[in-house]
Scaffold this active site. Structure first.
Site, mmCIF file in Angstrom:
data_model
loop_
_atom_site.group_PDB
_atom_site.id
_atom_site.type_symbol
_atom_site.label_atom_id
_atom_site.label_comp_id
_atom_site.label_asym_id
_atom_site.label_seq_id
_atom_site.Cartn_x
_atom_site.Cartn_y
_atom_site.Cartn_z
ATOM 1 C CG ASN A 47 39.417 14.398 -13.002
ATOM 2 O OD1 ASN A 47 40.426 14.986 -12.633
ATOM 3 N ND2 ASN A 47 39.249 13.102 -12.846
ATOM 4 C CB ALA A 241 34.253 -0.303 -26.497
ATOM 5 N N GLY A 243 29.960 3.314 -27.094
ATOM 6 C CA GLY A 243 29.497 4.689 -27.224
ATOM 7 C C GLY A 243 28.641 5.134 -26.057
ATOM 8 C CB ALA A 244 27.224 7.627 -24.731
ATOM 9 N N GLY A 272 39.686 8.760 -15.982
ATOM 10 C CA GLY A 272 39.201 10.106 -16.242
ATOM 11 C C GLY A 272 38.317 10.242 -17.462
ATOM 12 N N GLY A 274 35.319 8.996 -18.049
ATOM 13 C CA GLY A 274 33.932 9.290 -17.681
ATOM 14 C C GLY A 274 33.745 10.735 -17.259
ATOM 15 C CG ASP A 275 35.746 12.108 -13.947
ATOM 16 O OD1 ASP A 275 34.643 11.697 -13.537
ATOM 17 O OD2 ASP A 275 36.825 11.793 -13.417
ATOM 18 C CG ASP A 311 42.586 11.142 -12.520
ATOM 19 O OD1 ASP A 311 43.459 10.263 -12.606
ATOM 20 O OD2 ASP A 311 41.611 11.079 -11.755
#
Length: 333
Positions: A47, A241, A243-244, A272, A274-275, A311
């Site tokens: 992915n 949800a 963010g990061a 998918g 996260g990938d 994915d």
């Protein structure tokens, strides 16, 4: 240990990743009722490879598949997406793995693995050596899924880490914990040993404790600081949800930690995401972007992923990246 800035001066060798990619069958409802299924492929590392290829990067996938029709589907799909599979292995004695997706409730999908004894679980260190011998990569991408598949696959990961260190390759590790494959204790033993050797560590907030020494589990900032002191180049935390956030190391010349909110989109399938996030982050790293822009691209590619079933099918091209900022109802001609 490499820094994001060092990628700009590193020899061009593309991105190398490897792991198990399976044939994926997606049903329209409970499996026991039968019905039609959509056939595709799925695998965290592939992915990421597809996501990077769509963004215009050179990427190689060196996993193993069975010498069967399912394996040919995996290789054909990756080639069609622009991923170099010349280093992939065909195993005549083991089948390609199988993955069944069973939508059970509007927001709940059950996943059934058929991967015990598969070709992907039998990936060998020799296959990784051949991939490095053919051309040492610019970036090595690993996940915590591959070492969970079995002793041979884990040895292949260890060999890849060693070769990456010898060649000065930038190492990115996505913890990607799968409780169906191994326990938290087993995962922590491996991730804690690998973390100090990693240039960029990606984890969800609940996976981060698997990478820190025993007794260091706690608040995100404290765990990230511990990892940075151990030698991790930078720590990227996925918050769903929310963010990061990225915690850059001092050698990267960035100020941190930096947070970016998630993009508001209509989610169709979270598989998918996260990938896709990892592909976006690595893409921006390869482009020499600062931490803020790396997070922004990762969040953008992750948002694209959840808007499409599958994915990897929703992974954007570089030209499509600005689409999420368009006004609702806009028609792009």
């Amino acid at each position: 240990m490499s820094t994001p800035q060092a990628l700009l001066n590193a020899p061009e060798g593309g991105v190398l990743t490897f792991g198990e990619t399976m044939v994926a069958l997606r049903g329209s409802g409970p499996l026991k009722l039968g019905g039609s299924m959509n056939v595709s492929i799925a695998g965290a590392e592939s992915n990421v490879a597809i996501g990077l290829a769509r963004l215009g990067h050179e990427v190689r996938w060196a996993g193993a598949v069975g010498d069967d029709e399912a394996g040919q589907l995996v290789l054909r799909t990756l080639r069609a997406e622009g991923v170099d599979v010349s280093g992939a292995s065909l195993d005549p004695e083991a089948p390609t793995g199988l993955l069944l997706f069973e939508p059970r409730l509007p927001e709940l999908t059950r996943v059934h693995y058929y991967r015990a004894g598969s070709a992907g679980s039998r990936l060998t260190p020799e296959a990784v050596e051949c991939a490095f011998a053919a051309r040492p990569p610019h970036v090595l991408h690993l996940t915590g899924i591959t070492p969970a598949l079995g002793p041979s696959a884990r040895e292949a990961c260890e060999q890849a880490l060693q070769l990456a260190e010898e060649h000065g390759t930038f190492i990115c590790l996505d913890i990607n914990f799968r409780s169906r494959l191994w326990s938290t204790r087993e995962a922590a033993e491996v991730m804690r040993a690998w973390a100090p050797r990693v240039d960029a560590l990606i984890a969800s907030d609940d996976e981060l404790p698997l990478a820190v020494p025993p007794g260091s589990e706690g608040q995100e900032n404290a765990m990230a600081e511990t990892l940075l002191k151990l030698g991790v180049g930078e720590v990227v935390v996925k918050l769903g949800a929310a963010g990061a956030r990225v915690h850059p190391g001092s050698e990267g010349g960035e100020c941190g930690p930096l947070h970016r909110p998630a993009r508001a989109v209509r989610a169709v399938d979270p598989v998918g995401a996260g990938d896709a996030f990892g592909a976006g982050y690595l893409s921006a790293l390869l482009d020499g972007e600062p931490a803020e822009a790396r997070l922004d691209r990762a969040i953008t590619t992750g948002a694209f992923a959840v808007t499409t079933p599958g994915d990897w099918e929703g992974a954007p091209t570089r030209a499509e990246l600005p689409l999420l900022t368009a006004q609702p109802g806009t028609v792009v001609r």
